[in-house]
Design a protein around this motif. Structure first.
Motif, PDB file in Angstrom:
ATOM      1  N   VAL A  65       0.644  -1.189   0.087  1.00 54.21           N
ATOM      2  CA  VAL A  65      -0.151   0.035   0.003  1.00 54.21           C
ATOM      3  C   VAL A  65       0.739   1.346   0.084  1.00 54.21           C
ATOM      4  O   VAL A  65       1.998   1.594   0.809  1.00 54.21           O
ATOM      5  N   THR A  66       0.543   2.252  -0.786  1.00 56.02           N
ATOM      6  CA  THR A  66       1.037   3.363  -0.968  1.00 56.02           C
ATOM      7  C   THR A  66      -0.110   4.544  -0.530  1.00 56.02           C
ATOM      8  O   THR A  66      -1.115   4.556  -1.320  1.00 56.02           O
ATOM      9  N   VAL A  67       0.341   5.308   0.307  1.00 54.79           N
ATOM     10  CA  VAL A  67      -0.963   6.461   0.466  1.00 54.79           C
ATOM     11  C   VAL A  67      -0.249   7.725  -0.130  1.00 54.79           C
ATOM     12  O   VAL A  67       0.948   8.154  -0.194  1.00 54.79           O
ATOM     13  N   ILE A  68      -1.180   8.227  -0.818  1.00 54.39           N
ATOM     14  CA  ILE A  68      -1.044   9.376  -1.704  1.00 54.39           C
ATOM     15  C   ILE A  68      -1.716  10.650  -1.131  1.00 54.39           C
ATOM     16  O   ILE A  68      -3.037  10.628  -0.774  1.00 54.39           O
ATOM     17  N   SER A  69      -1.048  11.637  -0.604  1.00 53.40           N
ATOM     18  CA  SER A  69      -1.803  12.810   0.026  1.00 53.40           C
ATOM     19  C   SER A  69      -1.071  14.088  -0.251  1.00 53.40           C
ATOM     20  O   SER A  69       0.257  14.105  -0.700  1.00 53.40           O
ATOM     21  N   THR A  70      -1.736  15.294  -0.310  1.00 52.40           N
ATOM     22  CA  THR A  70      -1.298  16.612  -0.297  1.00 52.40           C
ATOM     23  C   THR A  70      -0.632  16.894   0.850  1.00 52.40           C
ATOM     24  O   THR A  70       0.331  17.869   1.026  1.00 52.40           O
ATOM     25  N   ASN A  71      -0.548  16.426   2.204  1.00 51.28           N
ATOM     26  CA  ASN A  71      -0.040  16.664   3.252  1.00 51.28           C
ATOM     27  C   ASN A  71       0.976  15.669   4.055  1.00 51.28           C
ATOM     28  O   ASN A  71       0.827  14.684   4.402  1.00 51.28           O
ATOM     29  N   PRO A  72       2.360  16.179   3.812  1.00 48.92           N
ATOM     30  CA  PRO A  72       3.362  15.445   4.112  1.00 48.92           C
ATOM     31  C   PRO A  72       3.290  15.133   5.777  1.00 48.92           C
ATOM     32  O   PRO A  72       3.873  14.237   5.937  1.00 48.92           O
ATOM     33  N   ASN A  73       2.419  15.780   6.364  1.00 49.82           N
ATOM     34  CA  ASN A  73       2.713  15.625   7.808  1.00 49.82           C
ATOM     35  C   ASN A  73       1.901  14.264   8.234  1.00 49.82           C
ATOM     36  O   ASN A  73       1.784  13.869   9.481  1.00 49.82           O
ATOM     37  N   LYS A  74       1.169  13.857   7.178  1.00 48.30           N
ATOM     38  CA  LYS A  74       0.293  12.261   7.514  1.00 48.30           C
ATOM     39  C   LYS A  74       1.227  11.306   7.273  1.00 48.30           C
ATOM     40  O   LYS A  74       0.734  10.177   7.408  1.00 48.30           O
ATOM     41  N   LYS A  75       2.512  11.299   6.776  1.00 46.56           N
ATOM     42  CA  LYS A  75       3.334  10.213   6.530  1.00 46.56           C
ATOM     43  C   LYS A  75       3.447   9.505   7.775  1.00 46.56           C
ATOM     44  O   LYS A  75       3.563   8.219   7.693  1.00 46.56           O
ATOM     45  N   GLU A  76       3.746  10.066   8.908  1.00 45.38           N
ATOM     46  CA  GLU A  76       4.137   9.228  10.144  1.00 45.38           C
ATOM     47  C   GLU A  76       2.947   8.292  10.507  1.00 45.38           C
ATOM     48  O   GLU A  76       3.073   7.153  10.679  1.00 45.38           O
ATOM     49  N   GLU A  77       1.773   8.867  10.428  1.00 43.85           N
ATOM     50  CA  GLU A  77       0.314   7.873  10.870  1.00 43.85           C
ATOM     51  C   GLU A  77       0.385   6.828   9.818  1.00 43.85           C
ATOM     52  O   GLU A  77       0.017   5.753  10.057  1.00 43.85           O
ATOM     53  N   ALA A  78       0.613   7.292   8.439  1.00 43.48           N
ATOM     54  CA  ALA A  78       0.083   6.355   7.419  1.00 43.48           C
ATOM     55  C   ALA A  78       1.235   5.346   7.254  1.00 43.48           C
ATOM     56  O   ALA A  78       0.685   3.950   7.496  1.00 43.48           O
ATOM     57  N   VAL A  79       2.431   5.395   7.667  1.00 40.56           N
ATOM     58  CA  VAL A  79       3.193   4.327   7.670  1.00 40.56           C
ATOM     59  C   VAL A  79       3.487   3.592   9.322  1.00 40.56           C
ATOM     60  O   VAL A  79       3.390   2.443   9.214  1.00 40.56           O
ATOM     61  N   SER A  80       3.577   4.430   9.939  1.00 40.92           N
ATOM     62  CA  SER A  80       4.084   4.053  11.364  1.00 40.92           C
ATOM     63  C   SER A  80       2.576   3.414  12.245  1.00 40.92           C
ATOM     64  O   SER A  80       2.928   2.528  12.803  1.00 40.92           O
ATOM     65  N   LYS A  81       1.569   4.122  11.915  1.00 37.82           N
ATOM     66  CA  LYS A  81       0.397   3.483  12.707  1.00 37.82           C
ATOM     67  C   LYS A  81      -0.521   2.446  11.800  1.00 37.82           C
ATOM     68  O   LYS A  81      -0.956   1.601  12.522  1.00 37.82           O
ATOM     69  N   LEU A  82      -0.684   2.949  10.679  1.00 43.88           N
ATOM     70  CA  LEU A  82      -1.633   2.285   9.849  1.00 43.88           C
ATOM     71  C   LEU A  82      -1.002   1.069   8.919  1.00 43.88           C
ATOM     72  O   LEU A  82      -1.718   0.234   8.391  1.00 43.88           O
ATOM     73  N   GLY A  83       0.385   1.182   8.960  1.00 40.46           N
ATOM     74  CA  GLY A  83       1.108   0.192   8.298  1.00 40.46           C
ATOM     75  C   GLY A  83       1.379   0.318   6.893  1.00 40.46           C
ATOM     76  O   GLY A  83       1.664  -0.899   6.172  1.00 40.46           O
ATOM     77  N   ALA A  84       0.914   1.287   6.132  1.00 43.42           N
ATOM     78  CA  ALA A  84       1.338   1.502   4.690  1.00 43.42           C
ATOM     79  C   ALA A  84       2.785   1.524   4.416  1.00 43.42           C
ATOM     80  O   ALA A  84       3.605   1.650   5.281  1.00 43.42           O
ATOM     81  N   ASP A  85       3.049   0.940   3.300  1.00 44.50           N
ATOM     82  CA  ASP A  85       4.331   0.654   2.953  1.00 44.50           C
ATOM     83  C   ASP A  85       5.077   1.768   2.503  1.00 44.50           C
ATOM     84  O   ASP A  85       6.624   1.632   2.460  1.00 44.50           O
TER      85      ASP A  85
END
Length: 357
Positions: free
Chosen positions: A207-227
């Motif tokens: 899974v790759t999360v695509i977002s306009t907000n770079p601040n969501k990277k930590e939550e996407a990867v560390s908490k939700l498990g996005a690759d």
């Protein structure tokens, strides 16, 4: 002489309703029908707040019917069943999503397509039959539309799955984006997107999360498990990911360009829209022609598939990230929802906070 409303709908109920496009919600006394032979009545315990509730109460889609009692992510406990009900019994935990129709014509239809049936009755704001949603103390509906609730799935965190969950789960299954080893992008990390990441990971998908907000990277990867995580406004990142994805689930309801997303797809890749912007998308033909790519869409899901999704969520311990609120906070919650100021779904504690005034 025809039946009066009091005869057709004699059971008193309490809820929160919008009366006009201001969208302001306040208490309302109304009534529901008696429990029919195939009906299930249940006390509402929790109800999720969907972004479509906000659109609906403000008449953004120009189809509002007032007074409107929103809510279609509803969980509760059964208090009464009709004589022909076989699915549940009094005391069972149940859920109801976007459909509570009394029409059983879907028995003659493909069960996974009933959300597109012209005879579908929506949980609220239906124009075929007057319906009121889950911002209320109790509900009654045909047993066919009842979701049996797994014992080990939390009611509060599970409630948003009845809309947000099935909205992302259904296209993953339908478009074949649920195969282990595939690479799927999720556009937007909001109420839909964060649940989408969890379902895809449970399927064994990269899974790759695509977002306009770079601040969501930590939550996407560390908490939700996005690759991985892509900032869609970073041209360098986007260019490096061109042609790498089998599919993309686009959950964003704001205006945004599709061409950069299409470029991320491999040949024969699929971009599936589940967000509903109020402005039409621009869709140039050439990016689709090059690589035989597909842009599709998906609404919610049928009852059979919703039950499958809830059972899958229980098995993999998937629940939405929620902020539990009292019913009298709902207007503030709607203001915050308009600003995307929630991580990631509001859920109303109906049973403990909806009181007669």
């Amino acid at each position: 002489m025809g039946s009066s409303p009091e005869t057709e709908h004699p059971v008193k109920a309490l809820g929160y309703a919008a009366r006009d496009p201001s969208g302001v919600l306040s208490t309302i006394n109304f009534s529901r029908r008696e429990t029919g032979d195939e009906d299930v009545r249940f006390k509402v315990l929790y109800c999720g707040v969907c972004h479509s509730d906000l659109h609906s109460i403000k008449n953004d889609w120009l189809n509002a019917k007032y007074p409107m009692i929103p809510g279609h992510e509803i969980v509760g406990v059964v208090t009464e069943v009709g004589s022909k009900v076989k699915k549940v019994k009094v005391g069972d935990k149940v859920g109801v999503g976007c459909m509570v129709g009394s029409c059983r014509s879907c028995d003659q239809c493909d069960a996974d397509q009933e959300q597109y049936c012209s005879k579908m009755v929506q949980t609220y704001n239906s124009h075929a039959d007057v319906t009121y949603g889950g911002y209320s103390d109790h509900m009654v509906c045909n047993e066919h539309f009842i979701i049996s609730w797994p014992e080990d799935l939390p009611l509060d965190g599970g409630a948003p799955l009845l809309c947000a969950g099935i909205t992302v789960y259904s296209p993953m299954r339908y478009y074949g984006l649920d195969k282990p080893g595939m690479h799927v992008g999720v556009v937007g990390l909001g109420g839909l997107g964060h649940v989408g990441v969890m379902f895809l990971k449970a399927f064994g998908v990269k899974v790759t999360v695509i977002s306009t907000n770079p601040n969501k990277k930590e939550e996407a990867v560390s908490k939700l498990g996005a690759d991985s995580f892509l900032v869609s406004r970073d041209q360098t990142q986007m260019q490096a990911a061109v042609g790498t994805m089998d599919g993309i689930i686009d959950t964003v309801s704001a205006d945004h360009p599709l061409t950069p997303l299409i470029s991320l797809l491999k040949p024969n890749g699929k971009l599936v829209l589940v967000g509903a912007p109020t402005k039409p998308h621009e869709l140039p033909a050439f990016p689709l022609l090059a690589g035989r790519k597909l842009v599709g869409g998906s609404l919610i899901g049928g009852i059979k598939e919703t039950q499958e999704m809830i059972d899958f969520a229980a098995k993999h311990k998937i629940t939405a990230a929620i902020e539990l609120i009292p019913i009298d906070y709902i207007n503030t919650a709607m203001e915050r929802l308009q600003k995307s100021d929630v991580r990631y779904r509001f859920v109303i504690d109906i049973a403990n906070t909806l009181k007669s005034t």
